[in-house]
Design an enzyme around this catalytic site. Sequence first.
Site, PDB file in Angstrom:
ATOM      1  CD  GLU A   1      -4.682   4.263  -1.579  1.00 23.60           C
ATOM      2  OE1 GLU A   1      -4.926   4.627  -0.418  1.00 23.60           O
ATOM      3  OE2 GLU A   1      -5.479   4.418  -2.520  1.00 23.60           O
TER       4      GLU A   1
ATOM      5  CG  ASP B   1      -1.962   1.079   1.174  1.00 27.59           C
ATOM      6  OD1 ASP B   1      -3.076   0.790   0.699  1.00 27.59           O
ATOM      7  OD2 ASP B   1      -1.662   2.224   1.597  1.00 27.59           O
TER       8      ASP B   1
END
Length: 386
Positions: free
Chosen positions: A305, A262
Amino acid sequence: MAVQLDIRTLLYLFIFGNLFTALLTSFYRLHSSRDRASTLFIAAKWLQVAYWSSFLLWNVMPHYLAIPLSNALILVGGGLEIAALLLMTGLFGRKAKLYYWIISVCSVISYGMVALFYNRPNIRVATTSLWAVLFLVYPAFRLMKNRKGSPLQGLLGFIFYLFAAVMLIRSMAALFLEPGMGALSPNVPQYLYFLGMFFLLIVGSSAFILLSNEHTYEKLKRMATYDGLTGILGRRTFMQEAEEKLAHAVKKQELYSLLLLDLDHFKRVNDTQGHDVGDAVLQDFVLTIQSNLRTLDLFGRVGGEEFAVLLCGLDEEDSSRKAEQLRKAVEEGASSFTYPGVYTVSIGIVTVLPGPLTSLNMLYKLSDQALYQAKQLGRNRVERSG
């Protein structure tokens, strides 16, 4: 007289067949997305309507105008239809364009020489037919050679070869068997030619529609398989392939590692720099990760993301080393990125020797917990699930 009537009837069949195809395709494209292949195909059909109609003008126009006009129309019309089919299959590249430019120019020059110095009907028929063979064998060869092509493309290539053979027979007959043969002469080679043209009319139109559907299906399949921004696997496809690899790891008793990655503070990038910069960051991040993975590793985008990597055959030590390598590569690579500031990544990892009861959902949750721990401990780090 009856034979002449049959040929004239065939002319009308060709005229109305191409006319209806051109009309139906044109009206359909009025309310759907327009692409280059469809535009070329429609133009080809209208030119072929004009070609077959031009035969009806041979009795009212001077032959020195009517005959070159007819040949020009079929040359351009047939060439555009072939180009449309090759475009639809992704085979109309630079080499194909160069090939058709060369044979188009050469065919015009050779026909002009025939018209000036050997202007006899059978020589004109033979010349036109021989150039038609060269127009046909190229797509036939490319379609049948294309290993990535569908069975439909292979069949279409075979049909092109068959029609090229018909045109070759017509040319040889005009040169050696029928010295008085003209474009509308009633004989066996001409019947083969007209039947072949009628068959090609049906096959060409049907093939274009089927190839168009095939192309659309492949496009939708790719959209469903790959992430549009980064070009890597989307969430659904990644999970499907990860399930398959998990089943294989259970069967072969291989180690299985799942990493969740992430980007740290990515929302801040979007809020302060804009989504264009955010997209560029994601693309740069993906290129960095891809360059540090093996070909057998699986990489996909599972969230905005958030990304996932699947490593097979690595133990805890090796998979931790790989995860740390990825983290460092992102940190070092981001320093040379145009975005003002270094972006980093947090990684959660789980490694197991999977058994029959091991589920991907369970591994995903464990890796996600490790990722959460990495975020809590300050980000830009790798944490392993206990």
